[in-house]
Write a protein that holds these residues in place. Structure first.
Motif, mmCIF file in Angstrom:
data_model
loop_
_atom_site.group_PDB
_atom_site.id
_atom_site.type_symbol
_atom_site.label_atom_id
_atom_site.label_comp_id
_atom_site.label_asym_id
_atom_site.label_seq_id
_atom_site.Cartn_x
_atom_site.Cartn_y
_atom_site.Cartn_z
ATOM 1 N N ALA A 64 15.610 26.745 42.068
ATOM 2 C CA ALA A 64 14.746 25.794 42.820
ATOM 3 C C ALA A 64 13.462 25.796 42.734
ATOM 4 N N ILE A 65 12.912 27.051 43.326
ATOM 5 C CA ILE A 65 11.469 27.141 43.672
ATOM 6 C C ILE A 65 10.674 27.045 42.492
ATOM 7 N N MET A 66 11.151 27.853 41.401
ATOM 8 C CA MET A 66 10.415 27.864 40.010
ATOM 9 C C MET A 66 10.425 26.599 39.364
ATOM 10 N N ASP A 67 11.405 25.787 39.389
ATOM 11 C CA ASP A 67 11.535 24.446 38.772
ATOM 12 C C ASP A 67 10.414 23.548 39.468
ATOM 13 N N MET A 68 10.339 23.687 41.052
ATOM 14 C CA MET A 68 9.405 22.859 41.294
ATOM 15 C C MET A 68 7.786 23.114 40.889
ATOM 16 N N ILE A 69 7.766 24.640 40.721
ATOM 17 C CA ILE A 69 6.455 24.981 40.278
ATOM 18 C C ILE A 69 6.243 24.542 38.774
ATOM 19 N N PRO A 92 20.675 8.906 44.121
ATOM 20 C CA PRO A 92 20.185 10.132 43.698
ATOM 21 C C PRO A 92 18.568 10.179 43.752
ATOM 22 N N PRO A 93 18.062 11.055 44.426
ATOM 23 C CA PRO A 93 16.678 10.831 44.650
ATOM 24 C C PRO A 93 15.681 11.397 43.307
ATOM 25 N N LYS A 94 14.801 10.659 43.230
ATOM 26 C CA LYS A 94 13.823 10.942 42.007
ATOM 27 C C LYS A 94 12.458 11.693 42.850
ATOM 28 N N THR A 95 11.957 11.378 43.827
ATOM 29 C CA THR A 95 10.878 12.199 44.555
ATOM 30 C C THR A 95 11.403 12.988 45.441
ATOM 31 N N TRP A 96 10.501 13.920 45.963
ATOM 32 C CA TRP A 96 10.612 15.162 47.031
ATOM 33 C C TRP A 96 10.914 14.424 48.142
ATOM 34 N N ASP A 97 10.150 13.360 48.432
ATOM 35 C CA ASP A 97 10.216 12.610 49.777
ATOM 36 C C ASP A 97 11.491 12.020 50.101
ATOM 37 N N ASP A 98 12.016 11.391 48.918
ATOM 38 C CA ASP A 98 13.646 10.851 48.852
ATOM 39 C C ASP A 98 14.619 12.003 49.137
ATOM 40 N N PHE A 99 14.232 13.159 48.476
ATOM 41 C CA PHE A 99 15.303 14.176 48.648
ATOM 42 C C PHE A 99 15.349 14.538 50.101
ATOM 43 N N ILE A 100 14.147 14.649 50.567
ATOM 44 C CA ILE A 100 13.992 15.196 51.931
ATOM 45 C C ILE A 100 14.834 14.079 53.057
ATOM 46 N N LYS A 101 14.560 12.844 52.621
ATOM 47 C CA LYS A 101 15.238 11.982 53.343
ATOM 48 C C LYS A 101 16.564 11.784 53.327
ATOM 49 N N ILE A 102 17.314 12.013 52.134
ATOM 50 C CA ILE A 102 18.767 12.286 51.888
ATOM 51 C C ILE A 102 19.148 13.545 52.747
ATOM 52 N N PRO A 153 4.293 14.626 44.238
ATOM 53 C CA PRO A 153 3.422 13.430 43.846
ATOM 54 C C PRO A 153 2.464 14.553 42.650
ATOM 55 N N ASP A 154 1.839 13.474 42.073
ATOM 56 C CA ASP A 154 1.015 14.351 41.073
ATOM 57 C C ASP A 154 1.537 15.186 40.079
ATOM 58 N N SER A 155 2.791 15.305 39.795
ATOM 59 C CA SER A 155 3.296 16.296 38.975
ATOM 60 C C SER A 155 2.817 16.065 37.485
ATOM 61 N N GLY A 206 -3.655 31.592 44.107
ATOM 62 C CA GLY A 206 -4.776 30.695 43.266
ATOM 63 C C GLY A 206 -4.179 29.621 42.423
ATOM 64 N N SER A 207 -2.724 29.644 42.297
ATOM 65 C CA SER A 207 -2.267 28.514 41.485
ATOM 66 C C SER A 207 -1.905 27.235 42.745
ATOM 67 N N ALA A 208 -2.194 26.129 42.478
ATOM 68 C CA ALA A 208 -2.111 24.910 43.472
ATOM 69 C C ALA A 208 -0.694 24.583 43.066
ATOM 70 N N ALA A 209 -0.097 24.551 41.827
ATOM 71 C CA ALA A 209 1.211 24.207 41.397
ATOM 72 C C ALA A 209 2.461 25.315 42.284
ATOM 73 N N ALA A 210 2.183 26.361 42.111
ATOM 74 C CA ALA A 210 2.876 27.446 42.884
ATOM 75 C C ALA A 210 3.012 27.206 44.389
ATOM 76 N N GLN A 211 1.976 26.711 44.860
ATOM 77 C CA GLN A 211 1.715 26.786 46.143
ATOM 78 C C GLN A 211 2.352 25.641 46.638
ATOM 79 N N ALA A 212 2.222 24.324 45.929
ATOM 80 C CA ALA A 212 2.973 23.130 46.029
ATOM 81 C C ALA A 212 4.507 23.453 46.002
ATOM 82 N N GLY A 213 4.805 24.104 45.014
ATOM 83 C CA GLY A 213 6.191 24.119 44.837
ATOM 84 C C GLY A 213 6.966 24.763 45.939
ATOM 85 N N VAL A 214 6.435 26.257 46.166
ATOM 86 C CA VAL A 214 7.267 27.124 47.266
ATOM 87 C C VAL A 214 7.225 26.413 48.686
ATOM 88 N N GLU A 215 6.051 25.518 48.803
ATOM 89 C CA GLU A 215 5.749 25.032 50.301
ATOM 90 C C GLU A 215 6.881 23.711 50.419
#
Lengths: 311, 481
Positions: B242-247, B207-217, B342-344, B269-278
């Motif tokens: 999913a989107i709002m939780d990432m944010i 079970p992935p803990k990071t987004w990178d691992d999630f994408i790999k699976i 990263p850096d959450s 203008g919110s870095a978190a919102a941008q990172a989450g949706v991307e």
């Protein structure tokens, strides 16, 4: 009129007129009343806001777009349904090979007539379930499944029929037309059968071909029926609530997606009425719908008025 | 065809055909508006003749619920059924001698809107499901009782404590409108990703803990011929989880509050919102969604996922009960918090958690004391256990399930996830406050998943929805603190 006849007629009319006033006319008046308020739908407290709801309505892109979708339905659904139904009805009644001694339908026309009528017995809810299965967005859908089998569609990128802004309206129209054609076919057949055969035979003797006998005899004599069909199909096109709300992508409630590309007046109205709690505003939409349908029906009856031919 | 025509009728008036045509025209006018009008016709005035005969109050009966009175209970009969409520009602009659009229239905709006308008609502309502009457709407109409007296009453299990102190912290929040608790969200729900323990064991995936691992699976799943992420596309509510939780996890609770409190930089203008949706868009762009999932209903896509057609799905913890029949017996359903970028600001264990299934007491209920007492009993261990048994879910009562009840694997994994999360839970409140803004955000997400817009445009659309809501003066009264 004979004495007493008025009283007799009035006696029969009283009950239905009363019912009509109580259940149709009075709600119309109430709706108009509510449309001038900021009523929120769940209690009897509201403020009078004049025509603010109507002004807001004309700046509401979603509602304007919805009107446009209804107009598109209004143009295409009746035209396509009636043309198909007329074509089939003509083929079933008078399109067969002309043999000596008369005019008849194509071979097996009785069977076709029954088969074409099948879709009409389905309720709208079942129609929605059926076409949801046809348009399903993965390989399990009838269309996608078939297209994947013949390698026209990539199994990793199936067509999301009802989630494509340029397809969704047409997809809905196909469902409505598929269901409607059978009924109008039967309606037109019945009308065609009451056209005396000797008219056709006379035309045949004069050397008329199928096209000529259709356009010169059948269509003019069917005009009243076509007009009725047009009005009924207009009703369907102005509504479309059930199919849109149960087939398209959800925009909060009552379908309408993607991005309001399939929203019709009725779905926008219901969403505002119940889901957003903007009930006064929704009532204004209801009044606009009423006006539009009123204009439409007067227009339809005027435009299609022709001289009648008696037989 | 007949032979009378209007033209020939002269003075006789309306011909038969004209009559038919005119009535058809009338029909054309009336049919489309009909359903609407039926809903619109009001039942008249607002006379407040509630017969709230209060009995004697006592320590064990703080509201003076009176024996022999009747209680009108309406329960949403959805994923959780309504057997639990019948069990409560039987117990209530046994203990207090109050008989209940029970209505289990999915048509909350259809059945109750006329009653609210006419001023004779039921006494207690489970106002849930697709046809719920929105709580913000009911509140604005002054139809909801402030539940503070119930929450400040002594608890059934321990009379020295108040009811509100027996609940999981934060679970009352979603029922707050303008500072008052007006809805009791009774069921404790966690939201996030779900996977099959069996599938992961077979494929040797962790079970992935990071987004990178999630994408790999997801990529490995793709190679194995199944989809990565499934979502219930016809209802964009789910992918918004999913989107709002990432944010939220990226930007911390401040990012959540910025959105709930309608800040001008909530999205743009919110870095978190941008990172989450991307992050979510990466799944779309790399083609890691289950094919066709954007157009599927919740049951269709959840069932596909149960058939091992996708590695993950996003949902709330009602999923297990909803899919009971479709889930293979060895599926081993498991819950997973959203993996971290990263850096959450929040840890991996942090989850969206909170209460759902709002129970309300109408302000104009006929038997207010009976309704309040009923709600007080709902928050006892005995009734909470009854619920867990009948509906396979947890309630907001702290430690509210008797040890004798064995939970299913999915529910069990949510219990563990909640424990691991501890105080690291969050919850968006805007969907309960602003239905229209929520709809606009869902709409944008639907376009994003279909690749018709990019993250930048998504942010713009969401910000526009926030700004529009902020322009409404009524929104000033809602604050997420």
């Amino acid at each position: 009129m004979r004495k007493g006849q008025y009283r007799f007629v009035a006696g029969f009319l009283f009950a239905p007129v009363l019912l009509y006033v109580v259940f149709v006319i009075w709600p119309y008046i109430q709706t108009f009343g509510y449309s001038l308020t900021d009523w929120k739908g769940q209690s009897q407290t509201f403020k009078f806001v004049g025509f603010a709801n109507y002004r807001a309505l004309f700046h509401d892109d979603v509602f304007m777009q919805a009107i446009w979708h209804n107009i598109q339905f209004l143009v295409f659904i009746p035209v396509i349904t009636i043309l198909l139904a007329l074509f089939f009805a003509f083929m079933l009644n008078a399109g067969g090979r002309s043999k000596a001694g008369g005019v008849q339908g194509v071979a097996g026309s009785k069977v076709y007539k029954i088969v074409y009528f099948f879709p009409q017995v389905l309720s709208l809810a079942i129609l929605a379930v059926l076409f949801n299965a046809v348009y399903r967005s993965d390989g399990g859908g009838l269309l996608n499944g078939a297209l994947i089998k013949i390698h026209l569609v990539d199994p990793d990128n199936p067509v999301e029929w009802l989630n494509e802004p340029h397809i969704v309206l047409w997809a809905l129209m196909v469902a409505v037309i598929w269901q409607g054609v059978g009924f109008y076919l039967v309606l037109f057949s019945a009308a065609m059968q009451s056209i005396p055969k000797d008219i056709y035979e006379a035309a045949l003797i004069d050397g008329a071909n199928r096209n000529q006998s259709f356009f010169r005899i059948t269509l003019p004599l069917l005009w009243d029926t076509v007009q009725t069909a047009w009005v009924y199909l207009g009703i369907i096109a102005m509504d479309m609530f059930v199919l849109v709300s149960s087939m398209t992508q959800n925009m909060g409630a009552y379908g309408g997606g993607p991005d309001h590309h399939s929203d019709v007046m009725a779905t926008v109205m219901m969403r505002n009425f119940l889901y957003f709690g903007k009930s006064g505003y929704a009532c204004a939409m209801g009044v606009v719908m009423l006006l539009l349908t009123l204009i439409l029906s007067v227009f339809t009856l005027r435009v299609t008025r022709r001289e009648r031919i008696e037989f | 065809m007949g032979s009378t025509s209007a033209e020939n009728n002269g003075t006789a008036g309306v011909g038969r055909r004209d009559l038919i045509k005119r009535s058809a025209a009338l029909g054309l006018i009336s049919v489309p508006t009909m359903s609407f009008l039926a809903a619109c016709a009001s039942g008249g005035g607002d006379d407040n003749s509630s017969g709230n005969d209060e009995g004697k109050t006592s320590k064990s009966n703080p509201f003076g619920a009176k024996k022999g009175t009747k209680l009108d209970v309406v329960i949403f009969k959805g994923g959780y059924g309504d057997d639990y409520a019948k069990a409560w009602e039987a117990d209530y009659e046994k203990k207090l001698g109050i008989t209940s009229t029970h209505t289990g239905t999915q048509e909350i709006t259809g059945k109750l809107q006329p009653r609210f308008n006419a001023g004779n609502p039921p006494d207690i309502v489970d106002d849930s499901g697709a046809q719920q009457i929105k709580v913000d709407v009911l509140y604005k109409n002054g139809q909801l009782l402030d539940l503070a007296p119930v929450l400040d009453a002594p608890s059934v299990d321990d009379p020295s404590k108040k009811v509100r102190d027996m609940l999981i912290p934060g679970t009352l929040d979603p029922g707050v409108q303008e500072g008052k608790v007006v809805a009791l969200n009774y069921i404790y729900t966690v939201w996030g990703l779900w996977y099959s323990g069996k599938l992961f064991k077979e494929k040797g995936w962790e079970p992935p803990k990071t987004w990178d691992d999630f994408i790999k699976i997801c990529q490995e799943a793709k190679k194995a011929g199944i989809g990565g992420l499934a979502h219930q596309g016809k209802y964009p509510y789910y992918i918004n989880v999913a989107i709002m939780d990432m944010i939220a996890k990226k930007g911390g609770i401040d990012a959540v509050k910025a959105i709930d409190n309608l800040k001008p930089n909530a999205f743009v203008g919110s870095a978190a919102a941008q990172a989450g949706v991307e992050a979510i868009y990466e799944v779309v762009e790399k083609g890691l969604l289950m094919p066709g999932t954007n157009g599927l209903t919740h049951t269709e896509s959840q069932t596909r996922w149960n058939q091992y057609k996708a590695a993950f799905i996003t949902c709330g913890s009602w999923l297990e009960n909803e899919q009971l029949k479709q889930t293979p017996s060895d599926f081993d359903m498991k819950f997973l918090p959203m993996p971290l970028l990263p850096d959450s600001k929040m840890p991996f264990e942090a989850i969206r958690a909170g209460s759902g299934e709002p129970f309300i007491i109408p302000a104009k209920a006929k038997n207010l004391p009976g309704a309040k007492e009923f709600m007080r009993h709902m928050l006892s261990k005995e009734w909470s256990t009854l619920f867990a048994k009948q509906a396979n879910s947890l309630t907001i009562l702290k430690d509210g399930v008797d040890a004798s009840v064995k939970l299913r694997p999915g529910t069990q994994s949510t219990v563990e996830a909640s424990k691991a999360a501890g105080d690291n839970t969050f919850r968006y409140l805007y969907p309960d406050w602003y239905s229209e803004m929520d709809t606009a955000i869902q709409n944008a997400s639907n376009e994003l998943m279909a690749k018709r817009i990019q993250p930048k445009e998504w942010l713009k659309r969401c910000q526009a929805a926030v700004d529009k809501q902020a322009a409404d003066p009524a929104s000033k009264k809602n604050v997420h603190e």
